[in-house]
Design a protein around this motif. Sequence first.
Motif, mmCIF file in Angstrom:
data_model
loop_
_atom_site.group_PDB
_atom_site.id
_atom_site.type_symbol
_atom_site.label_atom_id
_atom_site.label_comp_id
_atom_site.label_asym_id
_atom_site.label_seq_id
_atom_site.Cartn_x
_atom_site.Cartn_y
_atom_site.Cartn_z
ATOM 1 N N CYS A 21 25.109 32.587 10.568
ATOM 2 C CA CYS A 21 26.418 32.835 9.945
ATOM 3 C C CYS A 21 26.530 34.253 9.395
ATOM 4 O O CYS A 21 27.091 34.480 8.323
ATOM 5 C CB CYS A 21 26.696 31.830 8.835
ATOM 6 N N VAL A 27 29.965 31.523 13.669
ATOM 7 C CA VAL A 27 30.585 30.265 13.251
ATOM 8 C C VAL A 27 31.476 29.704 14.358
ATOM 9 O O VAL A 27 31.379 28.531 14.729
ATOM 10 C CB VAL A 27 31.407 30.467 11.967
ATOM 11 N N ARG A 31 31.107 26.207 16.601
ATOM 12 C CA ARG A 31 32.123 25.155 16.471
ATOM 13 C C ARG A 31 32.936 24.959 17.753
ATOM 14 O O ARG A 31 33.314 23.828 18.084
ATOM 15 C CB ARG A 31 33.060 25.481 15.305
ATOM 16 N N SER A 38 28.877 23.080 12.686
ATOM 17 C CA SER A 38 28.532 24.361 12.081
ATOM 18 C C SER A 38 27.123 24.789 12.499
ATOM 19 O O SER A 38 26.309 23.957 12.919
ATOM 20 C CB SER A 38 28.597 24.252 10.559
ATOM 21 N N HIS A 60 28.718 33.267 5.877
ATOM 22 C CA HIS A 60 29.885 32.405 6.071
ATOM 23 C C HIS A 60 29.496 30.928 6.130
ATOM 24 O O HIS A 60 30.012 30.179 6.964
ATOM 25 C CB HIS A 60 30.617 32.828 7.341
ATOM 26 N N VAL A 61 28.607 30.504 5.252
ATOM 27 C CA VAL A 61 28.227 29.097 5.192
ATOM 28 C C VAL A 61 29.186 28.345 4.277
ATOM 29 O O VAL A 61 29.704 28.885 3.305
ATOM 30 C CB VAL A 61 26.780 28.917 4.687
ATOM 31 N N THR A 62 29.406 27.091 4.588
ATOM 32 C CA THR A 62 30.290 26.240 3.799
ATOM 33 C C THR A 62 29.495 25.546 2.690
ATOM 34 O O THR A 62 28.252 25.507 2.731
ATOM 35 C CB THR A 62 30.927 25.168 4.686
ATOM 36 N N PRO A 63 30.187 24.967 1.707
ATOM 37 C CA PRO A 63 29.482 24.194 0.680
ATOM 38 C C PRO A 63 28.638 23.072 1.274
ATOM 39 O O PRO A 63 27.534 22.788 0.784
ATOM 40 C CB PRO A 63 30.622 23.650 -0.189
ATOM 41 N N GLU A 65 27.158 23.088 4.174
ATOM 42 C CA GLU A 65 25.963 23.701 4.747
ATOM 43 C C GLU A 65 24.978 24.091 3.646
ATOM 44 O O GLU A 65 23.762 23.988 3.816
ATOM 45 C CB GLU A 65 26.351 24.923 5.579
#
Length: 243
Positions: A21, A27, A31, A38, A60-63, A65
């Motif tokens: 990321c 990303v 996807r 992810s 650019h990681v999500t919560p 992740e």
Amino acid sequence: ETMDKMAEANNGLTGFHIHVCEGMNDVWDSRLNRGGISPVERLLQHNLLGPDTMLGHCIHVTPAEMDIVKESGTWLVNNPESNMGNAVGCAPVLEFFRRGIPVCMGTDAYTHDMLESLKVFLIIQRHNAAMPNVGWCEAMTMLFENNAKMASKYFDRKLGVLEAGAAADVIVMDYKPFTPLSEENIDGHMLFGMMGKNCRTTIINGRVLYKDREFVGIDEEKINAWTMAESKKLWSTLNDRAY
């Protein structure tokens, strides 16, 4: 398929070092083209995460992740100058720390000076957060504690401390302080007063490899000449392929 082969060949021997990321292209590729999940989820599905694995960048990681990284015990490595140079964003390191995710300080080869990375990390995190009072503790923990803890996983000796049984790794800095210097404020002196070029002597595992700004037992001119010749050949090869 490559990831499965990596996990099978490794079979618990060690961890993995993967850039994750760093840019949004990573990303979107994961996807849109590789299963609709992810990047961190893909790594989890293929058994590449864990306490011995290092994930580089993770801008650019999500919560969700972050939760996976935390629960798997995976380590992260932040490379502030590289991220700024590639204009890919600022990693949410302060949030990583709030979640208890271990983060190390890296360079991604943008520089060889870890103190330079330390300085840049602090200002980009403060700039990104619009808060001039954040990042100090995180910066010092990353470079002076977490880096040694992570590296100790791969070597037979304890690193980052001066004590019996630990690797005898020491540097001598040529530095003249203009304000009092003590164990309470050494972090500030290293952040604002020192740079890598202040290093005059380097001892690795008890061996002096660099003394009074000269390499010991190494023909520096010969190595530099070889490097220059190889770089020219590499550049020529790249040019030939470009045309």
